[in-house]
Design a protein around this motif. Sequence first.
Motif, PDB file in Angstrom:
ATOM      1  N   THR A   1     -15.117  -1.862 -18.715  1.00 39.45           N
ATOM      2  CA  THR A   1     -16.308  -2.737 -19.472  1.00 39.45           C
ATOM      3  C   THR A   1     -15.268  -3.561 -20.618  1.00 39.45           C
ATOM      4  O   THR A   1     -15.839  -4.467 -21.083  1.00 39.45           O
ATOM      5  N   ILE A   2     -14.048  -2.931 -20.971  1.00 33.75           N
ATOM      6  CA  ILE A   2     -13.239  -3.726 -21.794  1.00 33.75           C
ATOM      7  C   ILE A   2     -11.689  -3.797 -21.456  1.00 33.75           C
ATOM      8  O   ILE A   2     -11.312  -3.064 -20.772  1.00 33.75           O
ATOM      9  N   VAL A   3     -11.443  -5.136 -21.808  1.00 41.45           N
ATOM     10  CA  VAL A   3      -9.835  -5.223 -21.835  1.00 41.45           C
ATOM     11  C   VAL A   3      -9.453  -5.888 -22.943  1.00 41.45           C
ATOM     12  O   VAL A   3     -10.261  -6.359 -23.893  1.00 41.45           O
TER      13      VAL A   3
ATOM     14  N   GLY B   1      -6.893 -14.093 -14.460  1.00 44.09           N
ATOM     15  CA  GLY B   1      -8.427 -13.590 -14.458  1.00 44.09           C
ATOM     16  C   GLY B   1      -8.798 -13.982 -12.987  1.00 44.09           C
ATOM     17  O   GLY B   1      -9.990 -13.697 -12.626  1.00 44.09           O
ATOM     18  N   HIS B   2      -7.543 -14.277 -12.202  1.00 45.35           N
ATOM     19  CA  HIS B   2      -8.033 -14.837 -10.818  1.00 45.35           C
ATOM     20  C   HIS B   2      -8.234 -13.361  -9.938  1.00 45.35           C
ATOM     21  O   HIS B   2      -7.632 -12.540 -10.055  1.00 45.35           O
ATOM     22  N   ALA B   3      -8.966 -13.474  -8.925  1.00 49.34           N
ATOM     23  CA  ALA B   3      -9.179 -12.443  -7.711  1.00 49.34           C
ATOM     24  C   ALA B   3      -7.924 -11.932  -7.493  1.00 49.34           C
ATOM     25  O   ALA B   3      -7.575 -10.847  -7.106  1.00 49.34           O
ATOM     26  N   ALA B   4      -7.195 -12.860  -7.126  1.00 51.70           N
ATOM     27  CA  ALA B   4      -5.788 -12.581  -6.344  1.00 51.70           C
ATOM     28  C   ALA B   4      -4.423 -13.577  -7.025  1.00 51.70           C
ATOM     29  O   ALA B   4      -4.118 -14.569  -6.338  1.00 51.70           O
TER      30      ALA B   4
ATOM     31  N   ASP C   1     -11.616  -7.840 -15.386  1.00 53.21           N
ATOM     32  CA  ASP C   1     -10.484  -8.845 -15.241  1.00 53.21           C
ATOM     33  C   ASP C   1     -10.521 -10.166 -15.399  1.00 53.21           C
ATOM     34  O   ASP C   1      -9.848 -11.061 -15.673  1.00 53.21           O
ATOM     35  N   ARG C   2     -11.840 -10.577 -14.871  1.00 51.67           N
ATOM     36  CA  ARG C   2     -12.048 -12.273 -15.093  1.00 51.67           C
ATOM     37  C   ARG C   2     -11.990 -12.669 -16.415  1.00 51.67           C
ATOM     38  O   ARG C   2     -12.045 -13.894 -16.562  1.00 51.67           O
TER      39      ARG C   2
END
Length: 420
Positions: free
Chosen positions: A98-100, A262-265, A280-281
Amino acid sequence: MTIIPLSRPTTRADAEALDRADPLAPLRAGFHLPDDILYLDGNSLGPLAYAVRDRVRAVVDAEWGQGLIGSWNEAGWVELPRRVGDKIAKLVGAAEGTIVATDSTSVNLFKVLAAATTLRPERRVVVSERSNFPTDLYMAEGLAALLARGHELRLADSADELPGLIDDSVAVLMLTHVNYRSGLVHDMAALTQAAHDAGALTVWDLAHSAGALPVDLAGADADFAVGCGYKYLNGGPGAPAFLYVAPRHQAEARQPLSGWFGHAAPFRFEPGYAPAPGIDRFLTGTPGVLSMSALDAALDLFGAVDMAALRQKSVALCEFFLARVEATSGALGVTLASPRDAARRGSQVSFAHPHAYAVMQALIARGVIGDFRAPDILRFGFTPLYTRFVDAFDAARELQAVLAVEEWKRPEFNVQRAVT
Ligand SMILES: *Cc1c(COP(=O)(O)O)cnc(C)c1O
Protein backbone atom coordinates in the motif's frame (compact mmCIF):
# COMPACT_ATOMS: atom_id res chain seq x y z
CA MET A 1 7.15 30.81 36.02
CA THR A 2 6.14 27.22 36.61
CA ILE A 3 7.12 25.52 39.83
CA ILE A 4 8.08 21.93 39.23
CA PRO A 5 6.82 19.53 41.90
CA LEU A 6 9.67 17.75 43.67
CA SER A 7 8.37 14.42 42.45
CA ARG A 8 9.42 15.41 38.93
CA PRO A 9 13.00 14.95 37.74
CA THR A 10 14.89 18.25 37.77
CA THR A 11 18.60 17.68 38.04
CA ARG A 12 21.27 16.50 35.62
CA ALA A 13 21.66 13.43 37.82
CA ASP A 14 17.95 12.75 37.29
CA ALA A 15 18.53 12.97 33.53
CA GLU A 16 21.46 10.57 33.76
CA ALA A 17 19.30 8.14 35.73
CA LEU A 18 16.57 8.36 33.09
CA ASP A 19 19.15 7.60 30.39
CA ARG A 20 20.42 4.58 32.31
CA ALA A 21 16.87 3.24 32.59
CA ASP A 22 16.04 3.90 28.91
CA PRO A 23 15.57 0.64 26.97
CA LEU A 24 16.17 2.47 23.64
CA ALA A 25 19.47 4.03 24.78
CA PRO A 26 21.72 1.47 23.01
CA LEU A 27 20.33 2.53 19.60
CA ARG A 28 22.22 5.81 19.81
CA ALA A 29 25.50 3.97 19.14
CA GLY A 30 24.26 3.27 15.60
CA PHE A 31 24.35 6.96 14.70
CA HIS A 32 27.22 9.26 13.86
CA LEU A 33 26.59 12.23 16.15
CA PRO A 34 29.40 14.78 16.43
CA ASP A 35 30.71 15.03 20.03
CA ASP A 36 30.58 18.80 20.27
CA ILE A 37 26.90 19.32 19.53
CA LEU A 38 23.47 18.50 20.94
CA TYR A 39 21.31 17.60 17.97
CA LEU A 40 17.65 18.48 18.44
CA ASP A 41 16.85 18.85 14.75
CA GLY A 42 16.28 15.28 13.61
CA ASN A 43 12.73 16.39 12.79
CA SER A 44 14.27 18.46 9.97
CA LEU A 45 17.16 16.23 8.93
CA GLY A 46 17.84 12.90 10.60
CA PRO A 47 21.51 12.15 11.32
CA LEU A 48 23.74 9.67 9.51
CA ALA A 49 23.57 6.09 10.75
CA TYR A 50 26.75 4.04 10.32
CA ALA A 51 24.75 1.32 8.58
CA VAL A 52 23.55 3.89 6.05
CA ARG A 53 27.08 5.06 5.31
CA ASP A 54 28.21 1.45 4.84
CA ARG A 55 25.26 0.64 2.61
CA VAL A 56 25.79 3.65 0.37
CA ARG A 57 29.47 2.76 0.01
CA ALA A 58 28.54 -0.80 -0.91
CA VAL A 59 25.94 0.31 -3.42
CA VAL A 60 28.41 2.71 -5.03
CA ASP A 61 31.36 0.29 -5.10
CA ALA A 62 29.75 -3.07 -5.76
CA GLU A 63 26.27 -2.53 -7.17
CA TRP A 64 26.97 0.47 -9.37
CA GLY A 65 30.76 0.23 -9.70
CA GLN A 66 30.92 -3.47 -10.53
CA GLY A 67 27.36 -4.52 -11.31
CA LEU A 68 26.49 -1.58 -13.55
CA ILE A 69 23.21 -1.98 -15.46
CA GLY A 70 22.80 -5.57 -14.29
CA SER A 71 22.15 -4.33 -10.76
CA TRP A 72 18.63 -3.27 -11.73
CA ASN A 73 17.83 -6.97 -11.60
CA GLU A 74 20.69 -8.57 -9.67
CA ALA A 75 20.76 -6.09 -6.78
CA GLY A 76 16.99 -5.61 -6.82
CA TRP A 77 17.12 -1.88 -7.60
CA VAL A 78 13.87 -2.11 -9.51
CA GLU A 79 12.03 -3.39 -6.43
CA LEU A 80 13.40 -0.74 -4.07
CA PRO A 81 10.35 1.58 -4.11
CA ARG A 82 8.13 -1.31 -3.00
CA ARG A 83 10.61 -2.86 -0.60
CA VAL A 84 11.26 0.45 1.13
CA GLY A 85 7.52 1.18 1.07
CA ASP A 86 6.77 -2.07 2.87
CA LYS A 87 9.29 -1.19 5.60
CA ILE A 88 7.61 2.20 6.07
CA ALA A 89 4.20 0.51 6.09
CA LYS A 90 5.13 -1.28 9.33
CA LEU A 91 5.74 2.07 11.04
CA VAL A 92 2.46 3.67 9.98
CA GLY A 93 -0.10 0.91 10.34
CA ALA A 94 -0.41 0.06 6.66
CA ALA A 95 -0.56 -3.29 4.89
CA GLU A 96 2.11 -4.55 2.50
CA GLY A 97 1.66 -3.26 -1.03
CA THR A 98 0.00 0.00 0.00
CA ILE A 99 3.07 2.28 0.18
CA VAL A 100 5.81 3.15 -2.30
CA ALA A 101 8.90 5.24 -1.65
CA THR A 102 9.32 7.72 -4.47
CA ASP A 103 9.79 11.37 -5.44
CA SER A 104 9.49 14.18 -2.87
CA THR A 105 6.69 14.80 -0.40
CA SER A 106 5.53 17.78 -2.47
CA VAL A 107 5.34 15.76 -5.69
CA ASN A 108 3.63 12.85 -3.97
CA LEU A 109 1.09 15.19 -2.46
CA PHE A 110 0.28 16.47 -5.93
CA LYS A 111 -0.18 12.93 -7.19
CA VAL A 112 -2.47 11.70 -4.42
CA LEU A 113 -4.43 14.96 -4.22
CA ALA A 114 -5.05 14.76 -7.97
CA ALA A 115 -6.11 11.12 -7.62
CA ALA A 116 -8.43 11.94 -4.71
CA THR A 117 -10.08 14.95 -6.37
CA THR A 118 -10.61 12.88 -9.52
CA LEU A 119 -12.48 10.31 -7.44
CA ARG A 120 -14.91 13.08 -6.39
CA PRO A 121 -15.42 14.80 -9.78
CA GLU A 122 -18.61 16.63 -8.83
CA ARG A 123 -17.01 18.38 -5.81
CA ARG A 124 -14.75 21.43 -5.89
CA VAL A 125 -13.48 22.08 -2.35
CA VAL A 126 -10.26 20.97 -0.65
CA VAL A 127 -10.28 21.64 3.09
CA SER A 128 -7.01 22.24 4.92
CA GLU A 129 -5.48 24.52 7.55
CA ARG A 130 -3.87 27.90 7.10
CA SER A 131 -1.11 26.68 9.43
CA ASN A 132 -0.35 23.64 7.26
CA PHE A 133 3.18 23.32 5.92
CA PRO A 134 3.19 25.80 3.02
CA THR A 135 4.32 23.37 0.32
CA ASP A 136 1.15 21.34 0.89
CA LEU A 137 -0.98 24.43 0.27
CA TYR A 138 1.17 25.52 -2.68
CA MET A 139 0.80 22.12 -4.37
CA ALA A 140 -2.97 22.22 -3.86
CA GLU A 141 -3.05 25.71 -5.40
CA GLY A 142 -1.04 24.49 -8.38
CA LEU A 143 -3.35 21.53 -8.91
CA ALA A 144 -6.44 23.75 -8.71
CA ALA A 145 -4.97 26.11 -11.31
CA LEU A 146 -4.14 23.20 -13.62
CA LEU A 147 -7.58 21.63 -13.28
CA ALA A 148 -9.14 25.03 -14.03
CA ARG A 149 -12.53 23.75 -12.89
CA GLY A 150 -13.12 26.16 -10.07
CA HIS A 151 -11.50 24.16 -7.28
CA GLU A 152 -10.99 26.14 -4.09
CA LEU A 153 -8.97 25.71 -0.93
CA ARG A 154 -11.05 26.20 2.22
CA LEU A 155 -8.66 26.88 5.11
CA ALA A 156 -9.35 26.49 8.81
CA ASP A 157 -7.74 28.94 11.21
CA SER A 158 -7.67 26.39 14.01
CA ALA A 159 -8.05 22.65 14.39
CA ASP A 160 -11.38 23.16 16.17
CA GLU A 161 -12.81 24.83 13.08
CA LEU A 162 -12.18 21.83 10.82
CA PRO A 163 -15.30 19.71 11.40
CA GLY A 164 -17.51 22.73 10.65
CA LEU A 165 -15.86 23.22 7.25
CA ILE A 166 -16.53 19.69 6.00
CA ASP A 167 -19.78 19.57 4.03
CA ASP A 168 -21.04 17.91 0.88
CA SER A 169 -19.12 20.29 -1.39
CA VAL A 170 -15.82 18.93 -0.09
CA ALA A 171 -13.84 16.54 -2.27
CA VAL A 172 -10.81 16.14 -0.02
CA LEU A 173 -9.73 16.87 3.54
CA MET A 174 -5.97 17.42 3.25
CA LEU A 175 -4.14 17.69 6.57
CA THR A 176 -0.72 17.27 8.08
CA HIS A 177 -1.13 14.86 10.99
CA VAL A 178 1.42 16.63 13.24
CA ASN A 179 1.76 20.39 12.72
CA TYR A 180 5.34 21.33 11.82
CA ARG A 181 5.45 24.45 13.98
CA SER A 182 3.40 23.64 17.08
CA GLY A 183 3.57 19.85 17.03
CA LEU A 184 -0.23 19.64 17.47
CA VAL A 185 -1.49 16.14 16.61
CA HIS A 186 -4.79 15.77 14.81
CA ASP A 187 -7.18 12.94 15.63
CA MET A 188 -6.73 11.09 12.35
CA ALA A 189 -9.51 8.57 12.92
CA ALA A 190 -12.12 11.14 14.00
CA LEU A 191 -11.38 13.61 11.18
CA THR A 192 -11.27 10.83 8.60
CA GLN A 193 -14.65 9.68 9.88
CA ALA A 194 -16.02 13.24 9.62
CA ALA A 195 -14.74 13.47 6.04
CA HIS A 196 -16.24 10.12 5.09
CA ASP A 197 -19.58 11.03 6.69
CA ALA A 198 -19.70 14.02 4.31
CA GLY A 199 -18.70 11.86 1.34
CA ALA A 200 -15.17 13.33 1.16
CA LEU A 201 -11.78 11.61 0.98
CA THR A 202 -8.69 12.24 3.12
CA VAL A 203 -5.06 12.98 2.29
CA TRP A 204 -2.79 12.84 5.35
CA ASP A 205 0.76 14.21 5.39
CA LEU A 206 2.86 12.15 7.81
CA ALA A 207 6.08 14.22 7.52
CA HIS A 208 6.24 14.70 11.31
CA SER A 209 4.56 11.41 12.23
CA ALA A 210 6.27 8.54 10.45
CA GLY A 211 8.96 7.20 12.77
CA ALA A 212 8.00 9.74 15.44
CA LEU A 213 4.83 8.29 16.95
CA PRO A 214 2.44 5.40 16.31
CA VAL A 215 0.26 5.93 13.23
CA ASP A 216 -2.57 3.63 12.19
CA LEU A 217 -3.51 4.46 8.59
CA ALA A 218 -5.56 1.30 8.12
CA GLY A 219 -7.23 1.58 11.52
CA ALA A 220 -8.14 5.22 10.86
CA ASP A 221 -9.54 4.22 7.45
CA ALA A 222 -7.38 6.88 5.75
CA ASP A 223 -7.69 7.10 1.97
CA PHE A 224 -4.33 8.56 0.91
CA ALA A 225 -1.18 9.66 2.69
CA VAL A 226 2.28 11.02 1.99
CA GLY A 227 5.37 11.40 4.16
CA CYS A 228 8.99 12.38 4.30
CA GLY A 229 12.13 10.20 4.19
CA TYR A 230 14.76 12.56 5.58
CA LYS A 231 13.22 13.63 8.92
CA TYR A 232 12.43 10.95 11.52
CA LEU A 233 13.23 8.15 9.03
CA ASN A 234 16.86 9.31 8.74
CA GLY A 235 17.14 8.61 4.99
CA GLY A 236 19.55 11.51 4.35
CA PRO A 237 19.22 14.95 2.75
CA GLY A 238 16.58 14.87 0.01
CA ALA A 239 15.77 11.20 0.65
CA PRO A 240 12.81 9.83 -1.31
CA ALA A 241 9.43 10.47 0.25
CA PHE A 242 6.56 7.98 0.32
CA LEU A 243 2.89 7.74 -0.50
CA TYR A 244 0.04 5.50 0.66
CA VAL A 245 -3.11 4.49 -1.18
CA ALA A 246 -5.77 2.47 0.65
CA PRO A 247 -6.34 -0.91 -1.01
CA ARG A 248 -9.96 0.01 -1.84
CA HIS A 249 -8.80 2.90 -4.08
CA GLN A 250 -5.89 1.24 -5.82
CA ALA A 251 -7.77 -0.09 -8.84
CA GLU A 252 -9.66 3.14 -9.54
CA ALA A 253 -7.26 5.90 -8.47
CA ARG A 254 -5.27 7.54 -11.26
CA GLN A 255 -2.39 9.93 -10.80
CA PRO A 256 -1.49 12.51 -13.42
CA LEU A 257 2.31 12.05 -13.56
CA SER A 258 1.92 8.95 -15.71
CA GLY A 259 5.55 8.05 -16.27
CA TRP A 260 6.90 4.70 -17.40
CA PHE A 261 7.68 3.39 -13.89
CA GLY A 262 3.95 3.51 -13.19
CA HIS A 263 3.12 1.65 -16.39
CA ALA A 264 1.77 -1.89 -16.26
CA ALA A 265 4.67 -3.12 -18.42
CA PRO A 266 7.39 -0.46 -18.67
CA PHE A 267 9.78 -2.62 -20.66
CA ARG A 268 7.29 -3.32 -23.41
CA PHE A 269 7.84 0.29 -24.45
CA GLU A 270 4.30 0.74 -25.71
CA PRO A 271 3.27 4.17 -26.98
CA GLY A 272 0.13 4.33 -24.83
CA TYR A 273 -0.07 4.54 -21.03
CA ALA A 274 -1.69 1.71 -19.08
CA PRO A 275 -1.38 2.04 -15.30
CA ALA A 276 0.18 -0.77 -13.26
CA PRO A 277 -2.50 -2.71 -11.37
CA GLY A 278 -1.53 -1.85 -7.76
CA ILE A 279 0.34 0.84 -5.86
CA ASP A 280 3.09 0.86 -8.54
CA ARG A 281 0.94 3.12 -10.71
CA PHE A 282 1.90 5.91 -8.32
CA LEU A 283 5.52 5.70 -9.43
CA THR A 284 6.67 8.05 -12.15
CA GLY A 285 10.30 7.84 -13.28
CA THR A 286 13.55 6.09 -12.46
CA PRO A 287 14.16 6.02 -8.68
CA GLY A 288 17.28 7.63 -7.19
CA VAL A 289 18.94 4.37 -6.24
CA LEU A 290 21.68 5.86 -4.05
CA SER A 291 19.32 7.79 -1.82
CA MET A 292 16.67 5.05 -1.91
CA SER A 293 19.33 2.59 -0.68
CA ALA A 294 20.27 4.99 2.11
CA LEU A 295 16.64 5.19 3.21
CA ASP A 296 16.30 1.41 2.97
CA ALA A 297 19.25 0.94 5.33
CA ALA A 298 18.07 3.70 7.67
CA LEU A 299 14.70 2.01 8.11
CA ASP A 300 16.41 -1.09 9.46
CA LEU A 301 17.37 0.93 12.54
CA PHE A 302 13.69 0.78 13.49
CA GLY A 303 13.92 -3.01 13.09
CA ALA A 304 12.89 -4.28 16.49
CA VAL A 305 11.67 -0.99 17.97
CA ASP A 306 8.16 -1.06 19.33
CA MET A 307 6.43 2.20 18.33
CA ALA A 308 4.65 2.34 21.69
CA ALA A 309 8.03 2.27 23.49
CA LEU A 310 9.34 4.90 21.10
CA ARG A 311 6.36 7.13 21.84
CA GLN A 312 6.76 6.63 25.57
CA LYS A 313 10.35 7.85 25.41
CA SER A 314 9.42 10.73 23.11
CA VAL A 315 6.77 11.92 25.56
CA ALA A 316 9.13 11.58 28.51
CA LEU A 317 11.88 13.55 26.72
CA CYS A 318 9.49 16.30 25.69
CA GLU A 319 7.94 16.56 29.16
CA PHE A 320 11.36 16.73 30.78
CA PHE A 321 12.58 19.44 28.39
CA LEU A 322 9.37 21.45 28.65
CA ALA A 323 9.51 21.41 32.44
CA ARG A 324 13.20 22.37 32.50
CA VAL A 325 12.71 25.27 30.07
CA GLU A 326 9.70 26.63 31.92
CA ALA A 327 11.52 26.36 35.25
CA THR A 328 14.72 28.00 34.02
CA SER A 329 13.59 30.34 31.21
CA GLY A 330 9.89 30.84 31.93
CA ALA A 331 10.57 34.33 33.24
CA LEU A 332 12.97 35.17 30.39
CA GLY A 333 10.50 35.70 27.56
CA VAL A 334 9.78 32.23 26.18
CA THR A 335 6.23 30.88 26.07
CA LEU A 336 5.13 27.39 25.17
CA ALA A 337 3.89 27.19 21.55
CA SER A 338 3.08 23.48 21.60
CA PRO A 339 0.08 21.79 23.21
CA ARG A 340 0.71 21.29 26.93
CA ASP A 341 -1.15 18.00 26.83
CA ALA A 342 1.42 15.40 25.76
CA ALA A 343 -1.29 13.33 24.11
CA ARG A 344 -1.93 16.15 21.64
CA ARG A 345 1.77 16.88 20.95
CA GLY A 346 4.09 15.17 18.48
CA SER A 347 7.78 14.51 19.07
CA GLN A 348 8.81 18.15 19.38
CA VAL A 349 8.51 21.09 21.73
CA SER A 350 8.19 24.64 20.40
CA PHE A 351 8.52 27.91 22.25
CA ALA A 352 7.71 31.38 21.03
CA HIS A 353 10.13 34.26 21.64
CA PRO A 354 10.00 37.70 19.99
CA HIS A 355 13.62 37.31 18.84
CA ALA A 356 13.45 33.60 18.13
CA TYR A 357 15.71 33.71 15.08
CA ALA A 358 18.60 35.35 16.93
CA VAL A 359 18.05 33.21 20.02
CA MET A 360 18.33 30.06 17.90
CA GLN A 361 21.47 31.36 16.18
CA ALA A 362 23.03 31.98 19.61
CA LEU A 363 22.02 28.48 20.74
CA ILE A 364 23.52 26.93 17.61
CA ALA A 365 26.76 28.82 18.30
CA ARG A 366 26.75 27.08 21.69
CA GLY A 367 26.34 23.72 19.93
CA VAL A 368 22.63 23.22 20.57
CA ILE A 369 21.06 22.53 17.18
CA GLY A 370 17.35 23.24 16.98
CA ASP A 371 15.69 25.39 14.37
CA PHE A 372 13.71 28.57 13.85
CA ARG A 373 10.33 28.68 12.15
CA ALA A 374 9.01 32.07 11.12
CA PRO A 375 7.86 34.29 12.60
CA ASP A 376 8.79 33.58 16.23
CA ILE A 377 9.19 29.85 16.91
CA LEU A 378 12.11 28.03 18.54
CA ARG A 379 11.63 24.40 17.57
CA PHE A 380 13.26 21.43 19.31
CA GLY A 381 12.86 17.92 17.94
CA PHE A 382 13.09 14.94 20.30
CA THR A 383 13.89 11.92 18.20
CA PRO A 384 13.82 8.94 20.55
CA LEU A 385 16.21 6.67 18.60
CA TYR A 386 19.25 8.70 19.63
CA THR A 387 18.31 11.65 21.87
CA ARG A 388 19.20 11.45 25.57
CA PHE A 389 17.63 12.99 28.64
CA VAL A 390 20.94 14.72 29.37
CA ASP A 391 20.64 16.37 25.94
CA ALA A 392 17.28 17.79 26.99
CA PHE A 393 18.74 18.97 30.30
CA ASP A 394 21.80 20.58 28.71
CA ALA A 395 19.81 22.23 25.94
CA ALA A 396 17.50 23.87 28.50
CA ARG A 397 20.55 25.08 30.46
CA GLU A 398 22.10 26.63 27.32
CA LEU A 399 18.82 28.30 26.40
CA GLN A 400 18.69 29.88 29.82
CA ALA A 401 22.30 31.05 29.42
CA VAL A 402 21.51 32.69 26.07
CA LEU A 403 18.43 34.44 27.43
CA ALA A 404 19.80 35.46 30.83
CA VAL A 405 22.55 37.67 29.35
CA GLU A 406 20.66 38.47 26.12
CA GLU A 407 23.44 36.86 24.14
CA TRP A 408 21.12 36.80 21.11
CA LYS A 409 21.56 40.57 20.74
CA ARG A 410 25.04 40.12 19.28
CA PRO A 411 25.08 41.28 15.64
CA GLU A 412 26.33 37.97 14.23
CA PHE A 413 23.20 36.24 15.51
CA ASN A 414 20.94 38.68 13.70
CA VAL A 415 22.04 37.98 10.12
CA GLN A 416 19.38 36.01 8.24
CA ARG A 417 20.61 32.92 6.42
CA ALA A 418 18.92 31.08 3.52
CA VAL A 419 17.97 27.95 5.48
CA THR A 420 16.68 28.45 9.00
C1 LIG B 1 9.13 18.61 5.56
C2 LIG B 1 7.76 18.67 5.01
C3 LIG B 1 7.53 18.59 3.64
C4 LIG B 1 8.71 18.58 2.72
O1 LIG B 1 8.38 18.46 1.40
P1 LIG B 1 9.54 18.22 0.33
O2 LIG B 1 8.82 18.04 -0.92
O3 LIG B 1 10.33 17.04 0.79
O4 LIG B 1 10.43 19.41 0.34
C5 LIG B 1 6.22 18.59 3.19
N1 LIG B 1 5.18 18.65 4.06
C6 LIG B 1 5.39 18.74 5.39
C7 LIG B 1 4.22 18.79 6.32
C8 LIG B 1 6.68 18.77 5.90
O5 LIG B 1 6.88 18.88 7.20
